[in-house]
Design an enzyme around this catalytic site. Structure first.
Site, PDB file in Angstrom:
ATOM      1  N   GLU A   1      -2.735   0.168  13.513  1.00 20.74           N
ATOM      2  CA  GLU A   1      -1.155  -0.058  13.574  1.00 20.74           C
ATOM      3  C   GLU A   1      -0.419   1.104  14.493  1.00 20.74           C
ATOM      4  O   GLU A   1       0.175   2.217  14.361  1.00 20.74           O
ATOM      5  CB  GLU A   1      -0.746   0.249  12.201  1.00 20.74           C
ATOM      6  CG  GLU A   1       0.659  -0.004  12.276  1.00 20.74           C
ATOM      7  CD  GLU A   1       1.249   0.250  10.128  1.00 20.74           C
ATOM      8  OE1 GLU A   1       0.422   0.192   9.417  1.00 20.74           O
ATOM      9  OE2 GLU A   1       2.442   0.581   9.837  1.00 20.74           O
TER      10      GLU A   1
ATOM     11  N   TYR B   1      12.655  -9.123  31.756  1.00 22.66           N
ATOM     12  CA  TYR B   1      12.786  -7.918  31.151  1.00 22.66           C
ATOM     13  C   TYR B   1      10.888  -7.759  31.865  1.00 22.66           C
ATOM     14  O   TYR B   1       9.962  -7.669  33.030  1.00 22.66           O
ATOM     15  CB  TYR B   1      11.367  -8.852  29.900  1.00 22.66           C
ATOM     16  CG  TYR B   1      12.511  -8.769  29.016  1.00 22.66           C
ATOM     17  CD1 TYR B   1      13.442 -10.292  29.061  1.00 22.66           C
ATOM     18  CD2 TYR B   1      12.974  -8.185  27.719  1.00 22.66           C
ATOM     19  CE1 TYR B   1      14.041 -10.702  28.339  1.00 22.66           C
ATOM     20  CE2 TYR B   1      14.562  -8.781  26.752  1.00 22.66           C
ATOM     21  CZ  TYR B   1      14.749  -9.965  27.742  1.00 22.66           C
ATOM     22  OH  TYR B   1      16.102 -10.501  26.510  1.00 22.66           O
TER      23      TYR B   1
ATOM     24  N   GLU C   1       3.429   2.379  14.950  1.00 26.13           N
ATOM     25  CA  GLU C   1       4.247   2.445  15.026  1.00 26.13           C
ATOM     26  C   GLU C   1       5.227   3.124  15.804  1.00 26.13           C
ATOM     27  O   GLU C   1       4.916   4.335  15.829  1.00 26.13           O
ATOM     28  CB  GLU C   1       4.610   2.343  12.930  1.00 26.13           C
ATOM     29  CG  GLU C   1       6.435   2.521  12.938  1.00 26.13           C
ATOM     30  CD  GLU C   1       6.763   2.060  11.769  1.00 26.13           C
ATOM     31  OE1 GLU C   1       6.084   2.271  11.012  1.00 26.13           O
ATOM     32  OE2 GLU C   1       7.890   2.044  11.256  1.00 26.13           O
TER      33      GLU C   1
ATOM     34  N   LYS D   1      -1.136  -4.370  14.331  1.00 28.31           N
ATOM     35  CA  LYS D   1       0.192  -4.408  13.541  1.00 28.31           C
ATOM     36  C   LYS D   1       1.325  -3.626  14.081  1.00 28.31           C
ATOM     37  O   LYS D   1       1.187  -1.429  13.483  1.00 28.31           O
ATOM     38  CB  LYS D   1      -0.445  -4.111  12.385  1.00 28.31           C
ATOM     39  CG  LYS D   1       1.018  -3.348  11.181  1.00 28.31           C
ATOM     40  CD  LYS D   1       0.603  -3.698   9.571  1.00 28.31           C
ATOM     41  CE  LYS D   1       2.686  -2.757   8.928  1.00 28.31           C
ATOM     42  NZ  LYS D   1       1.633  -3.106   7.666  1.00 28.31           N
TER      43      LYS D   1
ATOM     44  N   ASP E   1       0.787  -1.482  -0.264  1.00 32.08           N
ATOM     45  CA  ASP E   1      -0.238   0.348  -0.205  1.00 32.08           C
ATOM     46  C   ASP E   1       1.043   1.457   0.340  1.00 32.08           C
ATOM     47  O   ASP E   1       0.369   2.223   0.722  1.00 32.08           O
ATOM     48  CB  ASP E   1      -0.779   0.282   1.190  1.00 32.08           C
ATOM     49  CG  ASP E   1      -0.275  -0.014   2.553  1.00 32.08           C
ATOM     50  OD1 ASP E   1      -0.810   0.703   3.478  1.00 32.08           O
ATOM     51  OD2 ASP E   1       0.786  -0.676   3.022  1.00 32.08           O
TER      52      ASP E   1
ATOM     53  N   LYS F   1      -5.543  -0.449   7.030  1.00 28.79           N
ATOM     54  CA  LYS F   1      -5.165  -0.032   7.719  1.00 28.79           C
ATOM     55  C   LYS F   1      -5.149   0.841   7.675  1.00 28.79           C
ATOM     56  O   LYS F   1      -5.139   2.276   7.161  1.00 28.79           O
ATOM     57  CB  LYS F   1      -3.711  -1.138   7.294  1.00 28.79           C
ATOM     58  CG  LYS F   1      -2.559  -0.325   7.821  1.00 28.79           C
ATOM     59  CD  LYS F   1      -1.400   0.219   6.668  1.00 28.79           C
ATOM     60  CE  LYS F   1      -0.393   1.164   7.027  1.00 28.79           C
ATOM     61  NZ  LYS F   1       0.414   1.012   5.434  1.00 28.79           N
TER      62      LYS F   1
ATOM     63  N   SER G   1       3.832  -8.582   8.238  1.00 26.38           N
ATOM     64  CA  SER G   1       2.474  -7.781   7.744  1.00 26.38           C
ATOM     65  C   SER G   1       4.086  -6.350   6.913  1.00 26.38           C
ATOM     66  O   SER G   1       4.296  -5.211   7.683  1.00 26.38           O
ATOM     67  CB  SER G   1       1.629  -7.078   7.667  1.00 26.38           C
ATOM     68  OG  SER G   1       1.409  -5.727   7.056  1.00 26.38           O
TER      69      SER G   1
END
Lengths: 364, 364
Positions: free
Chosen positions: A188, A364, A190, A230, A34, A147, A301
């Site tokens: 998403e 962690y 990010e 995502k 995309d 998305k 993805s």
């Protein structure tokens, strides 16, 4: 609290949930094809090809003409608006070619980032205006998922509380609108790898961001079983001097997800965010071999990490189309294996030796 | 966002995670024996026993001195402050008796409800003042986990946003303080069953409450792997005319949990909230057989649903010790099997075990 006003009927929920499960069926992931016109400009200039609509069509044709081998490893393809209405050399719409392979068609619906005034260069993402009508049209035109990409960055004072809250909220509005129109929203958030921060810092920020995203999705009554996430993998910043193994990345990533992503989410489809093709596959594989319990599918993805070799092999020459398509199929198959923890790597021995590199999760 | 300031060291995290896992290992659950003096008064009055410190001590002694095999089904016992310092008739401290059986000792930490002005009779919970010092002392005195009960109710305009946010925040502060002192916090956001609402409404409310709880825990930097959740099962209100099966209760409950509780939480120990002993066991069993993803242990933290038959058998008489212990052991074993989805309903379980234990507007 008043009684709930159900956002979706049982039938709508089932449709969304079925679509999501088809996309992330075992061994399958998503081809992110995309790239906007501007992004394609960058890709094509790297191989010396002019950024015309025809060249973009020819390039996508290289990817979409892959044979049935991709059926087992590609569950969905994300389209850019222009591409959704393009056809191959025989006049067959790309949408139909993809659907005929049993692959779900998706559409990028955001309209890019805009600045948040008063922050240190942070952004939110636009695209909500008229989104419902656009989704309804895309659904008619063959798309079953969408998305929307939000962007956050790590620095001394970022991401700020405002950036986290605002991006989480806009993602939740987008998700809600999609679902109203029968479209599965890929969410998403990010966090860019730019910077010199270490793995721990990225993990901390990722946990905060994802917690905010899922609180916003809950507040906006989004049906989690009909969504996909995502996210970035948890990695050090590009300029961080410390090197980490795939197992450390996997451990940090899965720990962050376990602490924030409810099990109702059917799948997590990682972005590759500038990792090389091989790195993206090795990390995904390590993630799927991580000894921590993982209740969602963990797959890919990928944009660049699926297309880099294909792009280089093509170089804009139709004679190279077949070879270029082969490169794409190869990466698709490798990532299909990685999504099941079955990728043996290109030469290294992996397997049992790598298992011991997972550090116990309490660190962690 | 500033750099993280780690709340806990690796060693602290490891200790907390191990305690939490020990409590819910292999189908084990929790005996909630932390009834306050006032609440014990209600219990004892039902069997016509005077509410003295000695009577309370005697009853608890009978429970805690059962055969060691109780440690197969009971992983933890929650005590009230008074009980932590009581001894058996040979002068041995209860907490040492329990520890020698391999059972983890817990302590009730909240100090009851306080009204939220401007709401429809909603409450928050007190107990944060000096909590750190109290935790440190309890840890020295043998406790390894704490419990704090927040109460929400379903009614006109309830639970309000304020009640949800305030109780979630108080729970998160309590949890954070516990972990600083080496105690695993059991987080209990009880949505009480009073009312005539149906199953769907309880599910909706439970989802909103749990989403707020986990956002608050994240905001307060609580280490989820070192916590346990003690929620209500999702059920219809007590005055609801519609009846639901254990399978319906199970599906609604697990759906709500898997939309809100991160996989990092090692165990979910349900409260019995007025259900009969048998219903509490049947529902827990159905929950463990529910086909949805369940990445956490699903067990019990029962008070009334483990002790009702035992109390009735005791009747305040030392001569009934054996019968009391048998009654208790039987429920413990039944619930352990239910926590593994292996409970087989034997039919006639006696009058007391099916008797509803509902008390309107229940407070400990």
């Amino acid at each position: 609290m008043p009684h709930s006003y159900p956002a979706l009927s049982a039938e709508q929920k089932k449709e969304l949930s079925d679509i999501a499960l088809r996309i992330v069926a075992p061994g399958k992931g998503i081809l992110a094809a995309d790239e906007s016109v501007g992004s394609m400009a960058k890709r094509l200039s790297q191989i010396g090809v002019e950024n015309t609509e025809e060249n973009r069509r020819l390039y996508r044709q290289v990817l979409f003409s892959a044979d049935d081998r991709v059926k087992k490893c590609i569950g969905g393809v994300i389209f850019f608006h222009e591409t959704l209405y393009q056809k191959d050399d025989n006049g067959v719409p790309f949408v139909r070619t993809i659907q005929d392979k049993g692959i779900v068609v998706g559409i990028k619906v955001d309209k890019g980032v805009v600045p948040l005034a008063g922050t240190d260069g942070e952004t939110t993402t636009q695209g909500l205006d008229g989104l419902s009508e656009r989704c309804a049209q895309y659904k008619k035109d063959g798309a079953d998922f969408a998305k929307w990409r939000c962007v956050l960055k790590i620095s001394e004072r970022t991401p700020s509380a405002l950036a986290i809250l605002e991006n989480a909220n806009v993602l939740a509005r987008y998700a809600s609108i999609c679902q109203q129109n029968g479209i599965v929203p890929i969410v998403e958030p990010e966090i860019l790898p730019d910077g010199d921060h270490d793995l721990k810092r990225c993990q901390y920020v990722t946990e905060k961001v994802l917690a905010a995203v899922y609180k916003a999705l809950s507040d906006h009554h989004v049906y989690l079983e009909g969504t996909l996430l995502k996210p970035n993998m948890v990695t050090p910043g590009h300029a961080c001097p410390i090197k980490y193994s795939s197992e450390e990345i996997a451990m940090a990533t899965v720990t962050a997800l376990r602490r924030t992503v409810p099990p109702a989410v059917p799948g997590v489809t990682f972005l590759s965010g500038g990792q090389s093709e091989e790195e993206a596959s090795l990390n995904l594989n390590a993630i799927n071999r991580c000894p921590l319990p993982r209740p969602w599918a963990l797959t890919f993805s990928y944009g660049r990490a699926l297309q880099a070799s294909a792009l280089n092999a093509w170089k804009g020459q139709q004679d190279n189309a077949g070879a270029a398509t082969e490169e794409f199929i190869k990466r698709a198959e490798v990532n299909g294996l990685a999504a099941q923890g079955k990728y043996e790597g290109s030469g290294e021995d992996g397997g049992a030796a790598a298992q011991s590199l997972y550090i116990a999760n309490h660190a962690y | 966002m500033a750099h993280q300031f780690p709340a806990l060291t690796s060693e602290q995290k490891k200790e907390l995670a191990e305690i939490a896992q020990r409590i819910v290992a292999n189908g084990k659950g929790i005996l909630a024996a932390d009834e306050s003096v006032g609440t014990m008064g209600n219990r004892l009055q039902r069997i016509k026993v005077e509410n003295t410190e000695e009577n309370r001590r005697q009853f608890r002694e009978i429970l805690f001195t059962v055969d060691n095999s109780i440690n197969q089904s009971i992983g933890g016992v929650i005590l009230f402050h008074e009980t932590l310092y009581q001894k058996d008739s040979q002068g041995k401290l209860f907490r040492n008796i329990l520890k020698e059986k391999g059972i983890v000792v817990g302590i009730k930490l909240d100090q009851g409800g306080a009204p939220l002005a401007g709401t429809n009779k909603e409450t928050t919970i007190q107990g944060l003042d000096g909590l750190s010092e109290r935790c440190a002392q309890y840890k020295k005195d043998g406790a390894d986990f704490g419990k704090w009960r927040a109460v929400l109710r379903i009614d006109n305009q309830c639970p309000s946003n304020l009640a949800i946010q305030e109780n979630a925040n108080a729970l998160a502060r309590y949890a954070s303080i516990c972990q600083q002192n080496g105690l695993v916090p059991i987080v209990e956001p009880e949505v009480i069953p009073d009312g005539d609402h149906d199953l769907e409404h309880c599910q909706y409310v439970t989802e909103k409450v749990l989403a707020a709880v986990y956002k608050a825990l994240n905001d307060h930097h609580v280490y989820l792997e070192g916590t346990l959740l003690k929620p209500n099962m999702v059920t219809a209100g007590h005055a609801c005319t519609k009846k639901y099966t254990p399978e319906q209760v199970a599906m609604a409950t697990v759906t709500a949990l898997h939309r809100t509780v991160p996989a990092a939480v090692p165990g979910i120990c349900f409260l019995s909230g007025g259900m009969s002993e048998e219903d509490a066991t049947l529902n827990l069993n159905a929950i463990n057989l529910c086909p949805l993803p369940k990445p956490w242990k699903l067990s019990f933290s029962y008070g009334r649903a483990l002790q009702a038959s035992a109390l009735a058998a005791w009747g305040g008489k030392a001569a009934n010790k054996k019968a009391t212990q048998e009654a208790f052991m039987k429920r413990a074993l039944a619930n352990c099997q239910a926590a593994k989805g292996q409970y087989v309903h034997t039919g006639s379980s006696g009058a007391t075990s099916t008797q509803s234990l509902f008390t309107a507007c229940y407070t400990y």
